[in-house]
Design an enzyme around this catalytic site. Sequence first.
Site, PDB file in Angstrom:
ATOM      1  CB  THR A  99     -10.026  -6.458   3.794  1.00 43.90           C
ATOM      2  OG1 THR A  99      -9.059  -5.486   4.281  1.00 43.90           O
ATOM      3  CG2 THR A  99      -9.587  -7.441   3.095  1.00 43.90           C
ATOM      4  N   GLY A 100     -10.962  -3.158   3.504  1.00 43.26           N
ATOM      5  CA  GLY A 100     -11.576  -2.043   4.240  1.00 43.26           C
ATOM      6  C   GLY A 100     -11.005  -2.019   5.898  1.00 43.26           C
ATOM      7  NE  ARG A 101      -7.568  -6.722   6.370  1.00 42.00           N
ATOM      8  CZ  ARG A 101      -6.501  -7.816   6.490  1.00 42.00           C
ATOM      9  NH1 ARG A 101      -6.459  -8.559   7.362  1.00 42.00           N
ATOM     10  NH2 ARG A 101      -5.723  -7.522   5.423  1.00 42.00           N
ATOM     11  N   PRO A 102      -8.647  -1.073   8.932  1.00 37.74           N
ATOM     12  CG  PRO A 102      -9.022  -0.575  11.228  1.00 37.74           C
ATOM     13  CD  PRO A 102      -9.609  -1.441  10.081  1.00 37.74           C
ATOM     14  CB  ALA A 141      -3.072  -6.706  -5.061  1.00 35.91           C
ATOM     15  CG  HIS A 189      -2.330  -2.218  -7.051  1.00 39.54           C
ATOM     16  ND1 HIS A 189      -1.275  -2.764  -8.047  1.00 39.54           N
ATOM     17  CD2 HIS A 189      -1.879  -2.724  -5.641  1.00 39.54           C
ATOM     18  CE1 HIS A 189      -0.569  -3.734  -7.482  1.00 39.54           C
ATOM     19  NE2 HIS A 189      -0.821  -3.734  -6.171  1.00 39.54           N
ATOM     20  CG  ASP A 200      -1.726  -1.252   1.387  1.00 35.34           C
ATOM     21  OD1 ASP A 200      -2.127  -1.937   0.161  1.00 35.34           O
ATOM     22  OD2 ASP A 200      -1.794  -1.719   2.314  1.00 35.34           O
TER      23      ASP A 200
HETATM   24  P1  2SA Z   1      -2.925 -12.881   1.861  1.00 32.27           P
HETATM   25  O1  2SA Z   1      -4.434 -12.524   1.797  1.00 32.27           O
HETATM   26  O2  2SA Z   1      -2.680 -14.415   2.148  1.00 32.27           O
HETATM   27  O3  2SA Z   1      -1.851 -12.254   0.776  1.00 32.27           O
HETATM   28  O4  2SA Z   1      -2.382 -12.250   3.253  1.00 32.27           O
HETATM   29  C1  2SA Z   1      -1.154 -12.526   3.846  1.00 32.27           C
HETATM   30  C2  2SA Z   1      -0.552 -11.096   4.406  1.00 32.27           C
HETATM   31  O5  2SA Z   1      -0.402 -10.192   3.391  1.00 32.27           O
HETATM   32  C3  2SA Z   1      -1.067  -9.050   3.849  1.00 32.27           C
HETATM   33  N1  2SA Z   1      -1.536  -8.252   2.443  1.00 32.27           N
HETATM   34  C4  2SA Z   1      -1.669  -6.944   2.362  1.00 32.27           C
HETATM   35  N2  2SA Z   1      -0.965  -6.169   2.760  1.00 32.27           N
HETATM   36  C5  2SA Z   1      -1.269  -4.756   2.351  1.00 32.27           C
HETATM   37  N3  2SA Z   1      -2.137  -4.725   1.433  1.00 32.27           N
HETATM   38  C6  2SA Z   1      -2.646  -5.491   0.744  1.00 32.27           C
HETATM   39  N4  2SA Z   1      -3.639  -5.544  -0.048  1.00 32.27           N
HETATM   40  C7  2SA Z   1      -5.057  -4.748   0.373  1.00 32.27           C
HETATM   41  C8  2SA Z   1      -4.822  -3.100   0.196  1.00 32.27           C
HETATM   42  C9  2SA Z   1      -5.143  -5.215   1.833  1.00 32.27           C
HETATM   43  C10 2SA Z   1      -6.591  -4.910   2.429  1.00 32.27           C
HETATM   44  O6  2SA Z   1      -4.500  -2.723  -0.755  1.00 32.27           O
HETATM   45  O7  2SA Z   1      -5.117  -2.550   1.099  1.00 32.27           O
HETATM   46  O8  2SA Z   1      -7.527  -4.483   1.862  1.00 32.27           O
HETATM   47  O9  2SA Z   1      -6.672  -5.432   3.511  1.00 32.27           O
HETATM   48  C11 2SA Z   1      -2.640  -6.865   1.143  1.00 32.27           C
HETATM   49  N5  2SA Z   1      -2.907  -8.101   0.668  1.00 32.27           N
HETATM   50  C12 2SA Z   1      -2.157  -8.996   1.454  1.00 32.27           C
HETATM   51  C13 2SA Z   1      -2.289  -9.284   4.483  1.00 32.27           C
HETATM   52  O10 2SA Z   1      -2.713  -8.272   5.300  1.00 32.27           O
HETATM   53  C14 2SA Z   1      -1.520 -10.483   5.433  1.00 32.27           C
HETATM   54  O11 2SA Z   1      -0.901  -9.718   6.441  1.00 32.27           O
HETATM   55  P1  GDP Z   2      -0.680   0.187  -3.442  1.00 38.03           P
HETATM   56  O1  GDP Z   2      -1.333  -1.201  -3.021  1.00 38.03           O
HETATM   57  O2  GDP Z   2       0.638   0.187  -3.220  1.00 38.03           O
HETATM   58  O3  GDP Z   2      -1.019   0.214  -4.964  1.00 38.03           O
HETATM   59  O4  GDP Z   2      -1.542   1.267  -2.692  1.00 38.03           O
HETATM   60  P2  GDP Z   2      -3.170   1.499  -2.147  1.00 38.03           P
HETATM   61  O5  GDP Z   2      -3.716   1.769  -3.293  1.00 38.03           O
HETATM   62  O6  GDP Z   2      -3.452   0.069  -1.576  1.00 38.03           O
HETATM   63  O7  GDP Z   2      -2.822   2.600  -0.920  1.00 38.03           O
HETATM   64  C1  GDP Z   2      -2.196   3.643  -1.397  1.00 38.03           C
HETATM   65  C2  GDP Z   2      -3.511   4.961  -1.000  1.00 38.03           C
HETATM   66  O8  GDP Z   2      -2.767   6.142  -1.108  1.00 38.03           O
HETATM   67  C3  GDP Z   2      -4.546   4.995  -2.143  1.00 38.03           C
HETATM   68  O9  GDP Z   2      -5.755   5.340  -1.547  1.00 38.03           O
HETATM   69  C4  GDP Z   2      -4.031   6.065  -2.773  1.00 38.03           C
HETATM   70  O10 GDP Z   2      -4.801   6.713  -3.620  1.00 38.03           O
HETATM   71  C5  GDP Z   2      -3.270   7.010  -1.909  1.00 38.03           C
HETATM   72  N1  GDP Z   2      -2.079   7.748  -2.359  1.00 38.03           N
HETATM   73  C6  GDP Z   2      -1.046   7.287  -3.365  1.00 38.03           C
HETATM   74  N2  GDP Z   2      -0.028   8.281  -3.227  1.00 38.03           N
HETATM   75  C7  GDP Z   2      -0.450   9.090  -2.672  1.00 38.03           C
HETATM   76  C8  GDP Z   2       0.232  10.418  -2.049  1.00 38.03           C
HETATM   77  O11 GDP Z   2       1.240  10.934  -2.580  1.00 38.03           O
HETATM   78  N3  GDP Z   2      -0.507  11.297  -1.188  1.00 38.03           N
HETATM   79  C9  GDP Z   2      -1.867  10.913  -0.766  1.00 38.03           C
HETATM   80  N4  GDP Z   2      -2.334  11.676   0.196  1.00 38.03           N
HETATM   81  N5  GDP Z   2      -2.511   9.803  -0.932  1.00 38.03           N
HETATM   82  C10 GDP Z   2      -1.716   8.838  -1.870  1.00 38.03           C
HETATM   83 MG    MG Z   3      -2.747  -1.786  -1.582  1.00 39.36          MG
END
Ligand code: 2SA
Ligand code: GDP
Ligand code: MG
Length: 448
Positions: free
Chosen positions: A323-326, A63, A65, A37
């Site tokens: 997932t929307g988790r914090p 993932a 993105h 992220d």
């Molecule tokens: P998994 O589902 O088997 O891949 O989970 C294993 C661990 O990998 C972490 N994991 C992530 N961490 C950050 N971002 C991810 N993508 C989503 C996002 C996560 C979400 O973009 O925010 O929405 O919760 C991602 N995918 C997997 C996961 O939290 C476990 O620690």
């Molecule tokens: P990724 O999984 O690496 O593509 O990242 P995510 O999309 O899961 O999370 C990054 C979050 O930060 C998203 O909500 C993006 O829109 C936001 N974001 C990306 N770059 C910037 C930045 O430079 N500033 C701010 N404020 N938000 C950003």
């Molecule tokens: Mg992400």
Amino acid sequence: MEATNLENYRARTTKEGADVDGFGSNFAAVCGLQWGDEGKGKLVDILAENYDICARFNGGNNAGHTVKVGGVKYAFHLLPSGILYDSCVNILGNGVVVDVCGLFEEIKQIETNNIDYSGRLFLSSRAHLVTKMHRLADQQSDAKKGDKKIGTTGKGIGPAYATRALRIGLRLGDFLDWDLFAKKYDTFIERASEFFGIEDYDKEEELELLKKHRDTLVENKMIINTESYLHKALGDGKKIMAEGANALMLDIDFGTYPFVTSSNPSIGSICTGLGVPPQAIETTVGVVKAFTTRVGEGYFPTYLEDEVGVHLQKVGKEFGTTTGRPRRCGWLDLNVVQYATLINGCSSINLTKLDVLSGLKEIKVCVGYKMGDIVLTGEVPPNIEDFENCEAIYETLPGFEEDISEVKKFEDLPEAAQEYVRFVEKFLNIPITWIGVGAGRDDIIRKK
Ligand code: 2SA
Ligand code: GDP
Ligand code: MG
């Protein structure tokens, strides 16, 4: 590791004369250097305008993105972030695990926004299929771990890579002959339900859904040998971008095992997940958030449970894209980032979300770990028990108050923000070429 050793190492692992910021490369990779992220999707979208092909090589729809263009926010899980450009062909390589139901949900999102993907989305015939069996196994096995749970996304990613390794999985290429697929599916369910201990599985319902999606994929000739497609494209001088999902600290080998994902988000996965040799990769841009976040379980040394952590979470809008988790937040851990750059060999860095630090009186940066009497720099202990005993060693830098979200030039950033960027750049000894100041496509500084 001593600095001089690191400098020698960097010199030996950097491609001379290659494009650095990914803007004009023949083959660029975008990889996350923390716990995910970092903002990879945003950079891939920005760069994709210049690329003929954008290819995912690892992970699945765990993932998330995010790409923000105009007023529209897209959340891509399986679709590569190059999908918004008509000129860009998008590929899911053999290293990706594909939930076709999830994929078609996502496709609806782009169709709603009148994005025509026909003829420019291809899936590897060697990529493994994620079924409901995998999702159930993922959710049940993580729940059984109680307070030792990984906190997976529940998307079936681990079980899908497991059945691949067990050599009982289904691949997208199996879809090409439906009758044969139906037989293979029966065998798969039999073996997988035994392995995962899942009974009373509704095969008919799933098979019907799979048939529907399979028909669309086959009718539109979307399942191909992507490695051969890429070889031809490279021969034709096409420009290719590899989009990493997840990040180095979630890597099944180099991450904080067992609190990791089940693929390799690190650079080597481009070769195994796309079928191209390492020499093809010219440029690697590492994406680093200006602070650290982690979603899912697992220790991280710079985690902040105080008001600064709350500031980062709130201002950064740190919630899981899937997932929307914090997401838990803390200071930037440069020890982790250093380690990640040593594995990935980054040509440059995109420092994202610098805008989120605005309003903090001082900014701390972790520059190494104290593990008992030992100081670690550029290294992360392989055992989780040792890692959990690591304490962050900090340096403190001045904060800044100004809103920087409209800044377009590095020189126009407040002095303290510039100092922060220079500090990171000097510590890593890698140029920072992109600085994120907001979520939108235009909210970025290209630094020379
Ligand atoms: P998994 O589902 O088997 O891949 O989970 C294993 C661990 O990998 C972490 N994991 C992530 N961490 C950050 N971002 C991810 N993508 C989503 C996002 C996560 C979400 O973009 O925010 O929405 O919760 C991602 N995918 C997997 C996961 O939290 C476990 O620690
Ligand atoms: P990724 O999984 O690496 O593509 O990242 P995510 O999309 O899961 O999370 C990054 C979050 O930060 C998203 O909500 C993006 O829109 C936001 N974001 C990306 N770059 C910037 C930045 O430079 N500033 C701010 N404020 N938000 C950003
Ligand atoms: Mg992400």
